[in-house]
Design an enzyme around this catalytic site. Structure first.
Site, PDB file in Angstrom:
ATOM      1  N   LYS A  40       0.872  -1.182   0.000  1.00  0.00           N
ATOM      2  CA  LYS A  40       0.000   0.000   0.000  1.00  0.00           C
ATOM      3  C   LYS A  40       0.906   1.227   0.000  1.00  0.00           C
ATOM      4  O   LYS A  40       1.431   1.623   1.031  1.00  0.00           O
ATOM      5  CB  LYS A  40      -0.865  -0.031   1.265  1.00  0.00           C
ATOM      6  CG  LYS A  40      -2.249   0.535   1.130  1.00  0.00           C
ATOM      7  CD  LYS A  40      -2.298   2.010   0.794  1.00  0.00           C
ATOM      8  CE  LYS A  40      -1.997   2.925   1.943  1.00  0.00           C
ATOM      9  NZ  LYS A  40      -1.769   4.332   1.537  1.00  0.00           N
ATOM     10  N   GLY A  61      -4.745   3.754  -2.048  1.00  0.00           N
ATOM     11  CA  GLY A  61      -5.866   4.243  -1.241  1.00  0.00           C
ATOM     12  C   GLY A  61      -5.399   4.927   0.027  1.00  0.00           C
ATOM     13  O   GLY A  61      -4.184   5.052   0.279  1.00  0.00           O
ATOM     14  N   GLY A  82      -4.725   5.787   3.979  1.00  0.00           N
ATOM     15  CA  GLY A  82      -4.125   5.009   5.057  1.00  0.00           C
ATOM     16  C   GLY A  82      -5.152   4.426   6.004  1.00  0.00           C
ATOM     17  O   GLY A  82      -5.135   3.236   6.323  1.00  0.00           O
ATOM     18  N   GLY A 139      -4.946   1.083   4.121  1.00  0.00           N
ATOM     19  CA  GLY A 139      -3.787   0.728   4.953  1.00  0.00           C
ATOM     20  C   GLY A 139      -4.228  -0.043   6.188  1.00  0.00           C
ATOM     21  O   GLY A 139      -3.680  -1.102   6.513  1.00  0.00           O
ATOM     22  N   GLU A 161       9.353   1.584  11.120  1.00  0.00           N
ATOM     23  CA  GLU A 161      10.390   2.608  10.897  1.00  0.00           C
ATOM     24  C   GLU A 161       9.681   3.947  10.955  1.00  0.00           C
ATOM     25  O   GLU A 161       8.926   4.291  10.037  1.00  0.00           O
ATOM     26  CB  GLU A 161      11.044   2.412   9.514  1.00  0.00           C
ATOM     27  CG  GLU A 161      11.825   1.135   9.366  1.00  0.00           C
ATOM     28  CD  GLU A 161      13.119   1.139  10.165  1.00  0.00           C
ATOM     29  OE1 GLU A 161      13.574   2.225  10.575  1.00  0.00           O
ATOM     30  OE2 GLU A 161      13.645   0.049  10.391  1.00  0.00           O
ATOM     31  N   CYS A 197      13.576  11.164   7.051  1.00  0.00           N
ATOM     32  CA  CYS A 197      13.472  10.852   8.483  1.00  0.00           C
ATOM     33  C   CYS A 197      14.806  11.064   9.199  1.00  0.00           C
ATOM     34  O   CYS A 197      14.852  11.288  10.393  1.00  0.00           O
ATOM     35  CB  CYS A 197      13.004   9.422   8.660  1.00  0.00           C
ATOM     36  SG  CYS A 197      14.030   8.251   7.761  1.00  0.00           S
ATOM     37  N   GLU A 204       8.520  16.451  15.365  1.00  0.00           N
ATOM     38  CA  GLU A 204       9.121  16.334  14.028  1.00  0.00           C
ATOM     39  C   GLU A 204       8.392  17.294  13.077  1.00  0.00           C
ATOM     40  O   GLU A 204       7.180  17.176  12.886  1.00  0.00           O
ATOM     41  CB  GLU A 204       8.965  14.890  13.533  1.00  0.00           C
ATOM     42  CG  GLU A 204       9.669  14.640  12.214  1.00  0.00           C
ATOM     43  CD  GLU A 204       9.369  13.252  11.649  1.00  0.00           C
ATOM     44  OE1 GLU A 204       8.210  12.818  11.716  1.00  0.00           O
ATOM     45  OE2 GLU A 204      10.300  12.627  11.120  1.00  0.00           O
TER      46      GLU A 204
HETATM   47  P1  NAD Z   1       2.121   8.471   7.481  1.00  0.00           P
HETATM   48  O1  NAD Z   1       2.300   7.714   8.733  1.00  0.00           O
HETATM   49  O2  NAD Z   1       1.074   9.516   7.418  1.00  0.00           O
HETATM   50  O3  NAD Z   1       1.812   7.484   6.258  1.00  0.00           O
HETATM   51  C1  NAD Z   1       2.669   6.434   5.911  1.00  0.00           C
HETATM   52  C2  NAD Z   1       1.851   5.344   5.236  1.00  0.00           C
HETATM   53  O4  NAD Z   1       0.945   4.799   6.181  1.00  0.00           O
HETATM   54  C3  NAD Z   1       1.005   5.813   4.063  1.00  0.00           C
HETATM   55  O5  NAD Z   1       0.998   4.834   3.058  1.00  0.00           O
HETATM   56  C4  NAD Z   1      -0.369   5.934   4.685  1.00  0.00           C
HETATM   57  O6  NAD Z   1      -1.409   5.789   3.755  1.00  0.00           O
HETATM   58  C5  NAD Z   1      -0.363   4.775   5.660  1.00  0.00           C
HETATM   59  N1  NAD Z   1      -1.285   4.904   6.783  1.00  0.00           N
HETATM   60  C6  NAD Z   1      -1.769   6.026   7.365  1.00  0.00           C
HETATM   61  N2  NAD Z   1      -2.615   5.713   8.370  1.00  0.00           N
HETATM   62  C7  NAD Z   1      -2.647   4.348   8.444  1.00  0.00           C
HETATM   63  C8  NAD Z   1      -3.312   3.434   9.292  1.00  0.00           C
HETATM   64  N3  NAD Z   1      -4.130   3.831  10.277  1.00  0.00           N
HETATM   65  N4  NAD Z   1      -3.110   2.104   9.088  1.00  0.00           N
HETATM   66  C9  NAD Z   1      -2.281   1.673   8.116  1.00  0.00           C
HETATM   67  N5  NAD Z   1      -1.624   2.517   7.265  1.00  0.00           N
HETATM   68  C10 NAD Z   1      -1.816   3.833   7.437  1.00  0.00           C
HETATM   69  O7  NAD Z   1       3.551   9.053   7.139  1.00  0.00           O
HETATM   70  P2  NAD Z   1       3.949  10.040   5.960  1.00  0.00           P
HETATM   71  O8  NAD Z   1       3.450  11.401   6.299  1.00  0.00           O
HETATM   72  O9  NAD Z   1       3.587   9.426   4.665  1.00  0.00           O
HETATM   73  O10 NAD Z   1       5.547   9.997   6.057  1.00  0.00           O
HETATM   74  C11 NAD Z   1       6.294  10.842   6.851  1.00  0.00           C
HETATM   75  C12 NAD Z   1       6.769  10.146   8.107  1.00  0.00           C
HETATM   76  O11 NAD Z   1       7.494   8.968   7.773  1.00  0.00           O
HETATM   77  C13 NAD Z   1       7.707  10.980   8.921  1.00  0.00           C
HETATM   78  O12 NAD Z   1       7.363  10.876  10.277  1.00  0.00           O
HETATM   79  C14 NAD Z   1       9.069  10.346   8.668  1.00  0.00           C
HETATM   80  O13 NAD Z   1      10.013  10.558   9.686  1.00  0.00           O
HETATM   81  C15 NAD Z   1       8.699   8.921   8.531  1.00  0.00           C
HETATM   82  N6  NAD Z   1       9.732   8.165   7.835  1.00  0.00           N
HETATM   83  C16 NAD Z   1      10.501   7.283   8.547  1.00  0.00           C
HETATM   84  C17 NAD Z   1      11.527   6.596   7.922  1.00  0.00           C
HETATM   85  C18 NAD Z   1      12.387   5.618   8.673  1.00  0.00           C
HETATM   86  O14 NAD Z   1      13.071   4.829   8.032  1.00  0.00           O
HETATM   87  N7  NAD Z   1      12.388   5.616   9.984  1.00  0.00           N
HETATM   88  C19 NAD Z   1      11.761   6.793   6.568  1.00  0.00           C
HETATM   89  C20 NAD Z   1      10.957   7.698   5.876  1.00  0.00           C
HETATM   90  C21 NAD Z   1       9.938   8.378   6.518  1.00  0.00           C
END
Ligand code: NAD
Length: 479
Positions: free
Chosen positions: A173, A204, A206, A210, A248, A282, A383
């Site tokens: 996803k 779709g 999250g 998700g 992560e 990140c 963050e």
């Molecule tokens: P997000 O958590 O909003 O979304 C990430 C993914 O999760 C998307 O595909 C989203 O659709 C899905 N999602 C959202 N709610 C969900 C739920 N309830 N159940 C299942 N899936 C769901 O994050 P973002 O805004 O897309 O990305 C930014 C964040 O990612 C920042 O906090 C960044 O630090 C982190 N990040 C971490 C790493 C790492 O390796 N630690 C790498 C890149 C980004």
């Protein structure tokens, strides 16, 4: 208008509900495509396809899977330029970053894990002539892979590749904010010899698609990269089903610069660490701590360099492109306002940039440096994930360790010093999963990658990923 489709069981499909959501480019602010608004029924269809495809994929063995994944990697490389353009337009990042960082990693992820699976071995524990235990690691089944928007296809394939190499099938996803390169990827998978049902991509939201994936009873393993709050929800959903889970999550990473650091090296690397990918990595160093003797000199030089960074059309060789979405841009602007409310001084930046012409509605923000904030204030705790850094002085090692460790995050840290003993001493006291000495983001795909505290659970990379995507079984044989 281009319609992105789900890829399920070797077929391109709209969501069963037939609903679509708009996808816009952050460069122009305009809607340019639509993606399926999938829900639990689409996820279920994809999981069923992946479940059916699993026995055959598993039975291909390491070498059979290696051959198919290596050939997929070649096909991905043949489409390199298309990926570069699509990623930049969908995400807002400069094309040169997509060309040098994101897209080379797509095929590399497949080559790296396909090869690693051939070298993956397990242990034997001999019991003084009485018995021996041999340990095997078997593929688990259907792996759920959920990825964020900041490195869209780079991180999606960082999960899909080890899951497949280890013998699992996948339902992925991608982020709804940047769905385009995952769609391109599925088109290439379709032309490859990977059997249908082995890779399924469901687009779709999250909280809809998700969440359905994380709650599906036939998906025993979930690999997630994204925000810490989302990670918390996923952790709760997976716990009651005893799923294997890798998280992560976010970071609020310190860059620590000692008096004895190589000044120019520390300056250039911490600048890169602050603003690469518009500060949307990140691992970005968003809190800069500088030892008091060089604080003023460093601050002046850092601000001068920041002022020279170029922001603009991602097609050109600019330092920063667009912020990924309007909502995210507004969130960043709100944090800049909050920083001022908390007593901070904006040394440079702080504003949205409006260009003329096609980019007028694009989401651009000046790289921003903020001083005079307490290390405990909200802006130094949460963050921001944008081109915004704070800069603070410190006196000694104890002082900076206290401040560096004072957030809920623990992903990465950079330490700049020419004293090797100090570097080791500091590394042992900083609560982060990844520490760079006199460097930042030097990536070796074999290392354990991940964070402590609210930055995540588990480690990805190299054999860690293959261990995660397999179930361990020990067999004891009496002699
Ligand atoms: P997000 O958590 O909003 O979304 C990430 C993914 O999760 C998307 O595909 C989203 O659709 C899905 N999602 C959202 N709610 C969900 C739920 N309830 N159940 C299942 N899936 C769901 O994050 P973002 O805004 O897309 O990305 C930014 C964040 O990612 C920042 O906090 C960044 O630090 C982190 N990040 C971490 C790493 C790492 O390796 N630690 C790498 C890149 C980004």
């Amino acid at each position: 208008m281009k319609k992105i489709q789900n890829y399920i069981n070797g077929q391109f499909l709209s969501a069963l509900s037939k609903n679509y959501k708009n996808n816009s480019s952050p460069i122009t602010g305009k809607i340019y495509s639509k993606f399926p608004d999938s829900d639990h029924e689409d996820i279920d269809k994809a999981v069923m396809a992946a479940k059916k495809a699993f026995p055959k994929w598993k039975s291909l063995g390491k070498k059979g899977r290696y051959n198919l994944l290596m050939s997929l990697a070649d096909m991905l490389d043949e489409n390199f330029d298309k990926f570069v353009e699509a990623e930049s337009y969908d995400n807002g990042k400069p094309e040169w970053i997509a060309r040098s960082v994101d897209i080379p990693r797509v095929s590399e992820n497949f080559r790296f894990f396909a090869t690693a699976s051939l070298h993956f071995s397990s242990e034997c524990h001999e019991m003084d002539g009485k018995a021996f235990n041999y340990t095997i690691r078997e593929p688990i089944g259907v792996a759920g892979c959920i990825s964020p928007w900041n490195l869209p296809i780079y991180l999606l394939t960082w999960k899909i590749a080890p899951a497949l190499a280890a013998g699992n099938t996948v339902v992925a996803k991608p982020s709804e904010i940047t769905p385009m390169t995952a769609y391109l990827f599925s088109k290439i998978v379709h032309k490859s010899n990977i059997p249908k049902g082995v890779i399924n991509i469901v687009h779709g939201l999250g909280e809809k698609a998700g969440e359905a994936l994380t709650k599906h009873p036939d998906v025993p393993v979930i690999s997630f990269t994204g925000g810490s709050n989302t990670g918390k929800k996923i952790n709760i959903n997976c716990a009651s089903l005893f799923k294997k889970l890798s998280l992560e999550l976010g970071g609020k990473n310190p860059s620590i610069i000692f008096n004895d650091a190589n000044f120019n090296e520390a300056l250039n690397i911490s600048l890169k660490s602050a603003f690469s990918n518009q500060g949307q990595i990140c691992l970005c160093g968003s809190r800069i701590f500088v030892q008091s003797k060089i604080y003023n000199k460093f601050k002046t030089a850092f601000v001068e360099k920041t002022k020279k960074l170029t922001v603009g059309n991602p097609k050109n060789k600019v330092d920063l492109g667009a912020i990924v979405s309007k909502a995210h841009m507004n969130k960043i602007i709100n944090y800049i306002q909050l920083a001022q409310d908390e007593g901070g001084t904006i040394l440079t930046g702080g504003n949205r940039i409006r260009f003329e012409g096609d980019l007028r509605e694009g989401y651009f923000i000046e790289p921003t440096v903020i001083e005079n904030l307490d290390y405990k204030c909200i802006v130094n705790q949460e963050e921001i994930f944008g081109p915004v850094v704070t800069i603070m002085p410190f006196e000694n090692e104890d002082d900076v360790i206290k401040m560096a460790n004072a957030t809920k995050y623990g992903l990465s840290a950079s330490i700049f010093t020419s004293n090797v003993s100090k570097a080791h001493r500091m590394s042992s006291k900083i609560n982060s999963g990844i520490i760079w000495i006199n460097s930042w983001m030097m990536r070796d795909l074999r290392i354990p990658f991940g964070g402590m505290k609210d930055s995540g659970i588990g480690r990805e990379g190299g054999f860690n990923s293959l261990r995660f995507f397999t179930e361990t079984k020990n067999i004891c044989v009496k002699i």
